[in-house]
Every structure is written in structure tokens, then in C-alpha cells.
Design a protein around this motif. Structure first.
Motif, PDB file in Angstrom:
ATOM      1  N   GLU A  15      23.296 -14.466 -30.240  1.00  0.00           N
ATOM      2  CA  GLU A  15      24.670 -13.974 -30.002  1.00  0.00           C
ATOM      3  C   GLU A  15      25.488 -14.943 -29.149  1.00  0.00           C
ATOM      4  OE1 GLU A  15      24.254  -9.935 -28.618  1.00  0.00           O
ATOM      5  OE2 GLU A  15      23.103  -9.361 -30.395  1.00  0.00           O
ATOM      6  N   LEU A  16      25.269 -16.238 -29.397  1.00  0.00           N
ATOM      7  CA  LEU A  16      26.043 -17.281 -28.711  1.00  0.00           C
ATOM      8  C   LEU A  16      27.112 -17.800 -29.674  1.00  0.00           C
ATOM      9  CD1 LEU A  16      23.010 -19.276 -27.202  1.00  0.00           C
ATOM     10  CD2 LEU A  16      24.576 -17.793 -25.929  1.00  0.00           C
ATOM     11  N   ASN A  17      28.280 -17.155 -29.667  1.00  0.00           N
ATOM     12  CA  ASN A  17      29.355 -17.565 -30.579  1.00  0.00           C
ATOM     13  C   ASN A  17      29.800 -18.998 -30.319  1.00  0.00           C
ATOM     14  OD1 ASN A  17      29.719 -14.457 -30.421  1.00  0.00           O
ATOM     15  ND2 ASN A  17      30.949 -15.094 -32.167  1.00  0.00           N
ATOM     16  N   VAL A  18      30.478 -19.586 -31.315  1.00  0.00           N
ATOM     17  CA  VAL A  18      31.121 -20.874 -31.055  1.00  0.00           C
ATOM     18  C   VAL A  18      32.039 -20.672 -29.849  1.00  0.00           C
ATOM     19  CG1 VAL A  18      31.063 -21.862 -33.382  1.00  0.00           C
ATOM     20  CG2 VAL A  18      32.937 -20.384 -32.739  1.00  0.00           C
ATOM     21  N   ASN A  19      32.285 -21.749 -29.133  1.00  0.00           N
ATOM     22  CA  ASN A  19      33.017 -21.595 -27.871  1.00  0.00           C
ATOM     23  C   ASN A  19      33.904 -22.808 -27.666  1.00  0.00           C
ATOM     24  OD1 ASN A  19      33.807 -20.688 -25.359  1.00  0.00           O
ATOM     25  ND2 ASN A  19      31.728 -20.358 -24.607  1.00  0.00           N
ATOM     26  N   HIS A  20      34.318 -23.003 -26.473  1.00  0.00           N
ATOM     27  CA  HIS A  20      35.111 -24.163 -26.090  1.00  0.00           C
ATOM     28  C   HIS A  20      36.405 -24.247 -26.922  1.00  0.00           C
ATOM     29  CE1 HIS A  20      31.558 -25.194 -23.840  1.00  0.00           C
ATOM     30  NE2 HIS A  20      30.847 -25.254 -24.947  1.00  0.00           N
ATOM     31  N   GLY A  21      37.041 -23.092 -27.116  1.00  0.00           N
ATOM     32  CA  GLY A  21      38.354 -23.059 -27.776  1.00  0.00           C
ATOM     33  C   GLY A  21      38.327 -22.897 -29.275  1.00  0.00           C
ATOM     34  N   ALA A  22      37.160 -22.917 -29.900  1.00  0.00           N
ATOM     35  CA  ALA A  22      37.097 -22.745 -31.363  1.00  0.00           C
ATOM     36  C   ALA A  22      37.189 -21.259 -31.700  1.00  0.00           C
ATOM     37  CB  ALA A  22      35.795 -23.327 -31.885  1.00  0.00           C
ATOM     38  N   PRO A  23      37.775 -20.913 -32.854  1.00  0.00           N
ATOM     39  CA  PRO A  23      37.865 -19.493 -33.234  1.00  0.00           C
ATOM     40  C   PRO A  23      36.473 -18.898 -33.444  1.00  0.00           C
ATOM     41  CG  PRO A  23      38.568 -20.912 -35.046  1.00  0.00           C
ATOM     42  CD  PRO A  23      38.376 -21.785 -33.861  1.00  0.00           C
ATOM     43  N   THR A  24      36.310 -17.642 -33.015  1.00  0.00           N
ATOM     44  CA  THR A  24      34.972 -17.051 -33.029  1.00  0.00           C
ATOM     45  C   THR A  24      34.751 -16.084 -34.179  1.00  0.00           C
ATOM     46  OG1 THR A  24      35.665 -15.279 -31.567  1.00  0.00           O
ATOM     47  CG2 THR A  24      34.745 -17.268 -30.517  1.00  0.00           C
ATOM     48  N   HIS A  25      35.791 -15.829 -34.992  1.00  0.00           N
ATOM     49  CA  HIS A  25      35.639 -14.895 -36.125  1.00  0.00           C
ATOM     50  C   HIS A  25      36.368 -15.436 -37.345  1.00  0.00           C
ATOM     51  CE1 HIS A  25      35.739 -11.197 -38.525  1.00  0.00           C
ATOM     52  NE2 HIS A  25      34.728 -10.799 -37.766  1.00  0.00           N
ATOM     53  N   LEU A  26      35.844 -15.065 -38.522  1.00  0.00           N
ATOM     54  CA  LEU A  26      36.445 -15.519 -39.787  1.00  0.00           C
ATOM     55  C   LEU A  26      37.931 -15.188 -39.885  1.00  0.00           C
ATOM     56  CD1 LEU A  26      33.851 -14.636 -42.589  1.00  0.00           C
ATOM     57  CD2 LEU A  26      34.716 -16.910 -42.011  1.00  0.00           C
ATOM     58  N   GLU A  27      38.334 -14.069 -39.265  1.00  0.00           N
ATOM     59  CA  GLU A  27      39.749 -13.662 -39.342  1.00  0.00           C
ATOM     60  C   GLU A  27      40.666 -14.734 -38.742  1.00  0.00           C
ATOM     61  OE1 GLU A  27      39.519  -9.892 -37.422  1.00  0.00           O
ATOM     62  OE2 GLU A  27      39.188  -8.812 -39.301  1.00  0.00           O
ATOM     63  N   ASP A  28      40.110 -15.523 -37.815  1.00  0.00           N
ATOM     64  CA  ASP A  28      40.912 -16.578 -37.167  1.00  0.00           C
ATOM     65  C   ASP A  28      40.469 -17.968 -37.623  1.00  0.00           C
ATOM     66  OD1 ASP A  28      42.037 -14.529 -35.489  1.00  0.00           O
ATOM     67  OD2 ASP A  28      40.127 -14.560 -34.407  1.00  0.00           O
ATOM     68  N   PHE A  29      39.799 -18.025 -38.783  1.00  0.00           N
ATOM     69  CA  PHE A  29      39.218 -19.294 -39.242  1.00  0.00           C
ATOM     70  C   PHE A  29      40.251 -20.422 -39.246  1.00  0.00           C
ATOM     71  CE2 PHE A  29      38.038 -22.394 -42.487  1.00  0.00           C
ATOM     72  CZ  PHE A  29      36.729 -22.667 -42.133  1.00  0.00           C
ATOM     73  N   ASP A  30      39.873 -21.534 -38.655  1.00  0.00           N
ATOM     74  CA  ASP A  30      40.750 -22.694 -38.609  1.00  0.00           C
ATOM     75  C   ASP A  30      39.857 -23.947 -38.599  1.00  0.00           C
ATOM     76  OD1 ASP A  30      42.335 -24.854 -37.845  1.00  0.00           O
ATOM     77  OD2 ASP A  30      43.645 -23.619 -36.567  1.00  0.00           O
ATOM     78  N   ALA A  31      39.733 -24.573 -39.770  1.00  0.00           N
ATOM     79  CA  ALA A  31      38.801 -25.701 -39.917  1.00  0.00           C
ATOM     80  C   ALA A  31      39.109 -26.812 -38.922  1.00  0.00           C
ATOM     81  CB  ALA A  31      38.843 -26.228 -41.345  1.00  0.00           C
ATOM     82  N   LYS A  32      40.409 -27.028 -38.664  1.00  0.00           N
ATOM     83  CA  LYS A  32      40.776 -28.123 -37.746  1.00  0.00           C
ATOM     84  C   LYS A  32      40.260 -27.868 -36.331  1.00  0.00           C
ATOM     85  CE  LYS A  32      44.823 -30.074 -39.922  1.00  0.00           C
ATOM     86  NZ  LYS A  32      46.269 -29.920 -40.044  1.00  0.00           N
TER      87      LYS A  32
END
Lengths: 348, 110
Positions: A302-319
Motif C-alpha cells: 500500500e505504498l502509492n506512487v508519491n513525490h507529486g505523481a497522481p495516485t489514482h487512475l482518475e487523475d492519470f497524467d503520463a507526463k
């Protein structure tokens, strides 16, 4: 250790909780923090590059209860990706040129919308990998799946921890090896594992205990010879994978008094060349409920991506996901020991 | 309880470099080359080492080469057969000396 028939979660075991696992693996010990060790690579912090593999965990339900499973999967697990979340995956993929979609679980085939999802991903013209446990292809109601996978040119990657029943059944359950051979024969008949067919079928080895994997090249020769000679089955490549000190394997290490020695071995075997090629650099991991992680192991912790990256598909942003700093912990030593370990096997 | 063999001593093997570093270096280079893949695979070499470990009855070597055999892709069946090979040679070595006993018996008896 006795065979399991249900997940650790079903029994309310402490180590079924991600935070309890983290307390054990990140406890203050003589082992240097992974980030410190990673400095030997000479790249500063571990960072992701372009996403090349979109790995989706379709759910934790599985027909097997393997002793080392990092997902704590089993027939009792109800976490399954819905069609709505699958649609979010398709929307995210449509925005990008990510070439490979890697479907895992649990047994991904047990997701009721599996066929629909594979068909939709195929329409996006992406290479699809399914991590199939083989025995599911022998289960009632799943008889048509091998043909469905072949028709959609899906690459199959399957765990087979040894080329004999002894080790395989010890880790994955009584009778698993026999059923796996039966499934392999069906897959071979469809062309899987045969060079001329274009249908890729790879096997995965992982150690049946607290030791590191053998050389991938050398073991592949043994697997090919033994499986062909004794069972008449073929496959393309063997991937050797190191057991991560999390979930059920962590429980096994602690129960058998192997934890300290295994962690020491992982730390002592840190290989900067393997660390430079870890899979989180080109993989994005999506959970059954649409959350984003750097890898399937971080997902289970349960260690989501972090450091400013979006954590859920709803906010997906490849950049924003590109060049993200990877979330690390002491478990990361599992991917950097010896020849390294990834979902595609050794990395050096 | 003090014993001559202590599992914690095995990781200290490299301390043998103290006193004769050049000899340790040469030993390590030779040792590494011996166990590298060659005409025999690393797995076969690890199994031979496991068998020899039993023949020379070295507890350190038995621990080290059980683990090494597993890490080179062997299983319990292969390791047990290797130990039987060592045992058969040890047993056979005793038994074949029986010929000497018979020779001496022949000479001394009517």
C-alpha cells in the motif's frame, strides 16, 4: 510449513496488514537503507523513465493459495477490478503509447470481465501479457480460455517453480505440477511456446525457500531438457525471480527463523548493475481499485506512487508520472540482489 | 556451551586473509575459477562439493554447499543422491581394504 487453503487475511493474521509488514522490513537494523545503497548506481535517487509496461492487477481472487504469494491471494479474496475501473485503464492507455499491458492478479482470468477487457485492450493495439497460474486453465468453466488467449495473441507468463512435482507442489499446492503439465500440453497444441507460431509462452522460476535463484540461462537449459524429455512440453523463455521479503514469504521467513539471514543475503548481494535496471523504471502498477503504484510489491504494501505523481487512475497524467521518484523500502533489495529480479526475470 | 564448530564462524572465513593476504588472494582466485561454469555446470560442481563436504565431514561446507546447490538449481533428490555417492565411496573404500585383510590372512594362515 503446512499447505495453506485460505489467505492470511481470512485468518486475521497480523502480517496480512501492509503496515505490519512495513514495521518488520523497515525496522531499525544494521542493514543500510536501500536509498543509501542505491547511491552506488551513481544516479542519485531511484527515478522512473518512460512507462513501457502498464501492469494491471485485476484482483486478488485466485484458485491457488501459494505459500510465497506476495499478494496473499486465494479463493476467499473478494477484491476484484470492476468494469468501470477497467474503463479508466482503457482511457489512460488511450492517452498514451505505452506498448505493453501486463495483466496479473490473483488469477486474472477469474475477473468476470476478463475477456471483455482483453478484447478492448487488443483494439488499442497493445501487446498483452497475462500472468496465468496454468491450473486455472484446467478449472471448470475456463476450458475455452487457452483458445481465447491464442486468438488474441496474448503472451502467457506462468509460474512453475521447478521442473519436477516435488518443489512445485510444496510451494503451490498438492497436484499443481500435474495440472500445470496438462495445461502446458493444451497451450503447446495451440502453438504456444513453439517458435514458428508467434505465440509466446514463458515460465517463471522462483526459489522454493530462503535462497536466491540460480543463473537464468543455465536453469532454462535444465527446464527445457527435463520438461521436453519427461513431459513432452515446451516453452520460450524462463524468467528467474527472487522472492520478496513481504506478505506470505515474509511470514515464512519469520516462522522458520530465516528472516535475518535472508535479508543479509539480499543486502550482501546488492548489484549496482541490477539496480540500474530495476523494473519500476519502466513500469506503472495499477491496483484492482484503480490506485497507482511503482510496482506490484509496493501495491501490496500500500505504498502509492508519491513525490507529486497522481495516485489514482482518475487523475492519470503520463507526463507527471514520468521521471517520478520511486517509493523505496528495504524490500527493494529483493530486486537488486545478484542478477536482479523483475517480472521479466533477471535483469543483468 | 563452547564447541569447536560455530555457525557464526563461517562468515569469518575471509579473516584468514590476515597474516597471509597474498595466499588468501591466490586461494580465492583459484577457488572462484574452480567453481565457474566450464565443462561441468555450476550445479554439477556444487553437487560434487556437497558430496565432498560429507566425505570430509565439514559442517561449514555442508551448510554452504546445501545452500549453493539450491541456488544453482538442485533439489533435495539430487542433493541426497550426491550424499549417497560420497557415502558409497567412503563405505566402498573401507570394504575394498578387506582385500588387504584377505591377502594378509592368506599369508598367515594355512
Amino acid at each position: 510449513m503446512q499447505a495453506r487453503h485460505k489467505s492470511m487475511k481470512a485468518f486475521g493474521e497480523k502480517l496480512a496488514i501492509a503496515n505490519e509488514q512495513l514495521k518488520v522490513i523497515n525496522q531499525e537494523t544494521a542493514f543500510p537503507h536501500f536509498d543509501e545503497k542505491y547511491e552506488l548506481v551513481g544516479e542519485g535517487f531511484l527515478k522512473a523513465g518512460d512507462i513501457e509496461i502498464f501492469q494491471i492487477n485485476l484482483g486478488k481472487m485466485c484458485n491457488q493459495v501459494c505459500k510465497h504469494c506476495h499478494v496473499d491471494a486465494g479463493p476467499d479474496r473478494k477484491e476484484i477490478m470492476t468494469k468501470e475501473t477497467m474503463q479508466l485503464c482503457l482511457d489512460a492507455l488511450s492517452q498514451t503509447n505505452i506498448p505493453t499491458v501486463d495483466l496479473t492478479g490473483g488469477a486474472p482470468e477469474m475477473n468476470p470481465n476478463f475477456n471483455w477487457f482483453v478484447t478492448e485492450v487488443k483494439k488499442l493495439n497493445r501487446h498483452i501479457i497475462v500472468r496465468s497460474n496454468l491450473t486455472i486453465l484446467e478449472a471448470n468453466g475456463f476450458e475455452d480460455y487457452p483458445k481465447f488467449l491464442a486468438d488474441n495473441e496474448v503472451e502467457i507468463v506462468s509460474s512453475l517453480p521447478y521442473y519436477k512435482a516435488s518443489f512445485t507442489d510444496k510451494q503451490r499446492g498438492e497436484g499443481v505440477f500435474g495440472k500445470s503439465m496438462a495445461a502446458m500440453k493444451k497451450l503447446n497444441k495451440l502453438g504456444y511456446g513453439k517458435d514458428e507460431s508467434g505465440l509466446i509462452f514463458n515460465l517463471v522460476y522462483n526459489p522454493v525457500g530462503a535462497f536466491l535463484p540460480p543463473s537464468q540461462t543455465s536453469l532454462e537449459k535444465d527446464y527445457k531438457r527435463e520438461l521436453q524429455n519427461k513431459f513432452g512440453v515446451v516453452f520460450n523463455n524462463l524468467f528467474t525471480i527472487t522472492n520478496m521479503p513481504i506478505s506470505r514469504f515474509l511470514d515464512y521467513l519469520i516462522q522458520t527463523g530465516n528472516y535475518e539471514a535472508y535479508m543479509q543475503k539480499l543486502v550482501d548481494s546488492f548489484n549496482p548493475a541490477a539496480a540500474a535496471n530495476v523494473m519500476c523504471k519502466n513500469t506503472l502498477s495499477v491496483s484492482w481499485d484503480g490506485q497507482l503504484y511503482d510496482c506490484d510489491f509496493n501495491q501490496m504494501l500500500e505504498l502509492n506512487v508519491n513525490h507529486g505523481a497522481p495516485t489514482h487512475l482518475e487523475d492519470f497524467d503520463a507526463k507527471k508520472l514520468k521521471s517520478r521518484r520511486i517509493v523505496t523500502g528495504q524490500h527493494c533489495y529483493g530486486c537488486t540482489a545478484g542478477a536482479g529480479s523483475s517480472c521479466g526475470g533477471a535483469v543483468v | 556451551m563452547e564447541t569447536y564448530y560455530n555457525p557464526k564462524d563461517l562468515p569469518k572465513f575471509a579473516e584468514m586473509a590476515e597474516g597471509a593476504p597474498e595466499l588468501w588472494k591466490k586461494f580465492n582466485e583459484w577457488y572462484g575459477a574452480v567453481f565457474a561454469e566450464g565443462a561441468l555446470s555450476e550445479r554439477e560442481k556444487a553437487l560434487i562439493a556437497l558430496a565432498v563436504s560429507h566425505a570430509v565431514q565439514c559442517p561449514y561446507c555442508i551448510d554452504a554447499y546445501t545452500e549453493a546447490s539450491l541456488e544453482k538449481g538442485a533439489d533435495l533428490e539430487q542433493m541426497t543422491e550426491a550424499v549417497h555417492v560420497a557415502s558409497a565411496i567412503r563405505g566402498g573404500a573401507s570394504l575394498v581394504h578387506g582385500v588387504q585383510m584377505k591377502n594378509k590372512n592368506e599369508k598367515l594362515t594355512m
